[in-house]
Design an enzyme around this catalytic site. Sequence first.
Site, PDB file in Angstrom:
ATOM      1  N   LYS B  77       0.860  -1.185   0.000  1.00 52.05           N
ATOM      2  CA  LYS B  77       0.000   0.000   0.000  1.00 52.05           C
ATOM      3  C   LYS B  77       0.895   1.235   0.000  1.00 52.05           C
ATOM      4  O   LYS B  77       1.968   1.235   0.618  1.00 52.05           O
ATOM      5  CB  LYS B  77      -0.877  -0.038   1.259  1.00 52.05           C
ATOM      6  N   SER B 152      -9.731   1.529   3.052  1.00 50.30           N
ATOM      7  CA  SER B 152      -8.891   2.329   2.184  1.00 50.30           C
ATOM      8  C   SER B 152      -7.850   1.522   1.418  1.00 50.30           C
ATOM      9  O   SER B 152      -7.275   2.026   0.455  1.00 50.30           O
ATOM     10  CB  SER B 152      -8.180   3.397   3.016  1.00 50.30           C
ATOM     11  N   SER B 176      -9.801  -0.954   7.349  1.00 52.21           N
ATOM     12  CA  SER B 176      -9.259  -0.755   6.000  1.00 52.21           C
ATOM     13  C   SER B 176      -8.533  -1.946   5.394  1.00 52.21           C
ATOM     14  O   SER B 176      -8.188  -1.911   4.219  1.00 52.21           O
ATOM     15  CB  SER B 176      -8.325   0.453   5.983  1.00 52.21           C
TER      16      SER B 176
END
Lengths: 475, 482
Positions: B77, B152, B176
């Site tokens: 990420k 997210s 997330s």
Amino acid sequence: MEFEAVIGLEIHAELSTKSKIFCGCTTEFGGEVNTHCCPVCLGLPGALPVLNKAVVDYAIKAGIALNCNINKETYMARKNYFYPDAPKNYQITQHETPLCSEGFVEVETEEGLKKIRIERIHIEEDAGKALHEGDASFIDFNRSGVPLIEIVTRPDMRSPQEARMFFEKLRSILLYTEVSDCKMQEGSLRCDANVSIRPKGSKEFGVKTEIKNMNSFKALEKALEFEIERQINAVRNGERIVQETRRWDESKGQTIVMRSKEEAHDYRYFPEPDMVYLVVDDNWIEDIKSNMPELPDQKRKRYIENYNLPEYDAEIITASKELAAFFEEAVANGGNPKSISNWIMGEVLRTLNDREMEITDVKFKPADLVKLIELVEKGTISNTIAKKVFADMFETGKQPEKIVEEKGLVQISDEGAIRDIVNKVLDENPQSIEDFKNGKTKAMGFLVGQIMKASKGKANPQLVNKLLDEEIRKR
Amino acid sequence: MHFKYAHEIKDLLIKKEVSAEEVVKSSIERIKEVDGKIDAFLEVFEEDAIENAKSVDKKIANGEEVGALAGIPMAIKDNICLKNQKTTCASKILENFTSPYDATVVRKLKESDAIIIGRLNMDEFAMGSSTENSSIKKTKNPYDLERVPGGSSGGSAASVAAGEVYFSLGSDTGGSIRQPASLCGVVGFKPTYGRVSRYGLVAFASSLDQIGPFTRDVEDCALVLNTICGKDNLDSTSANVDVEDFTTYLNKDIKGIRVGLPKEYFGEGIDEGVKREVEKAVEALKLLGAEVKEISLPMSKYSLPVYYILSSSEASSNLARFDGIRYGYRADEFEDLVDLYVKSRSIGFGSEVKRRIMLGTYALSSGYYDAYYKKALKVKRLIIEEFKRAFEEVDLIVSPTSPSVAFKFGEKADDPLKMYLSDVCTVPVNIAGLPAVSMPVGLSEGLPVGLQIIGNYFQEGKILSLASSIEKIVNFNARPLI
């Protein structure tokens, strides 16, 4: 109406730890800009602070030396504000839970020993430094993350002199404990003052102003004198004092407004979520306690009790750790404590002050001072000569016996030789003999001076007095 | 090869039936083939990845010992720092920021010889539940390109679901990792707070953030956890707890294990299809001999407000460093210092991030601190105590991960409160700092449904045990058609 001042101080001291408060970078002063930095002290995205244990050790040590309670469970907090040299735009400090609280320092004032209370000592990080060149600004982060303690007093001081004495005493204690090097010119000891005035005898506090960043004892005293005077004049002229932050302008000799209360910050303090609670146990505190050095107050008491030094001498000698060490080494070399103290309080400190030097700069050894004193006590040299020898020692670092020998300064104690000089001087000064006989005692002093001059100061003063008295009666 | 598991690839590499170079090249091919549709990647380090694969092959050829994840392509990420690469948090304000250092998880991945193949899209600064808040692009759900991948960590979930990489790392502040794992039909694990070092993770909310893996099965999940967990001296919130070999917890008898179903997590707002699939998985648990009983966690309903107060407060402070002074985006024109801050931040941050900074600044301000921040901390304490009591009664807690399957783009984007409800089942876990996994257990309307298993502190192993048993019985073998 008579006014009195109410003064409280906030003092920042940089701790002498080798590495920074939240990372392993060096705290060394100087160094090329931005070379003592890592992601943590630069506040880079993703970097996390880890508390340096040595910082806690040092702060606890300061707390013990300043008679504080050590709070066993505390936490770090964030103080949020935007500032270009604060890399995270918050400062990690302590807020509701300072590491140390409720201490005091004793200061010898004109009215006797006075306790100045300390509200709190907390640990925090220093910011970087902005550099301005023409239109451009740069930031040096070498100082960012250097550990600080902030020492906050209660508003217990009533005059600029008291504030100065407190600050001097505090510095001396921090130096004794080696918690900070207290180099004010490098900014490792800084002082802010809160000051207000009120009618003498009143219990209420007046509106205070804050004077920021005074970096010498003199600046603190002068700034407070100015500010108190300013406030008194304002009140006498029917003006109101407004709460504001001011700074001391050394060149103008006045305090100047920096910002008023309307612009006051809301720092939005909250517990630092990147850190766990700081837990200090009894063993940790005991361990530091058992390794505490002798502090100035303890030393002073010991000097008075063991060496019979006057209070005044003891206070002055113990104010500096190095001076005290010099004194103690001299005593250890067999000198008489009071004679040593006399010399230190006299010639040594005077010469150091004249040359703006520290005791650590002197070339001669404490043992040499003891030998010099012995030379006087044995009658080998006079006190006058001793001062000359001292000046030489100070300059060259040579041993006093050597100087005396090389320069032929041994005192003349031969009665015959002195009697010859006395008679020669008397022969040359018939008027003085006349004056003396007419009751002008001053003439005697003049004659002694002439005899000493003729002997190049080497004549034993007691013998000179005795023989002059004898010879002058014969005439 | 794209849909094999990491542990299968590992076996093939050790048996030298395939080379790391071939595996990496095939991943890159797959990315070239499908990522134009999915938009999971922000950057692919093609050359570096192939170089690294070659050196792993060399090690294997020389009979040298290789790390546990040797030669396996994975991605991170874009809020995890990778030395000499950009770390943008999918934001404008960090669009040109290159990290000069590695996050601790990155260091560990490198030491285990995993091949970091690229950076993955996310909601800006990890704020969001759909990856619609990325300032760069919107990642699509591989099961339905009209739908969100969740957020997210939407890029992290989608890249694994689409067979682009064998596993990925994401971060979980309020769900997330688990919510996008649920929406994309993969396994997503949020470890106990402090289990995985946060050093090098760009902070959103420091007291809630946790890094964790996305994998295609439970065994891979255990394998990755083995690598990334452990005490880190660079993170003072990192826990000093031994890391066992998590793979030893797999395929164990779960007979007699006590499983709690919190009634509040099955109530209003949960889609029928989701409920149906989760209940099927629960029935399967009973068949395996688990003791299933209903429990109650009434404090959980306060989790969302507590979460938004605490996370926004911390975010307002954590994001203060992005001011246009030292790195990142700086406004072109400004009057003075304050104007420079205001313009850089106004232009540099997206609206969701600004919304939360405003909320957090308000909650921390001296007039409201006691009413909001302090009160939220007190309720947090109550939520923790409630979970502690629950774990005296049961070993694990099971619930849906997300109240719905993947929703369409724009469906919730205009209504922040509606969007925030996506995390209603996951947020309490972050408030309490507990470990939890989301695993796929079925489909509803052709879209994956996730089951959440919550464990007590540092009981990652127990969670994996239950998850591996469920995995066998439900046999989720759906693949996106992409």
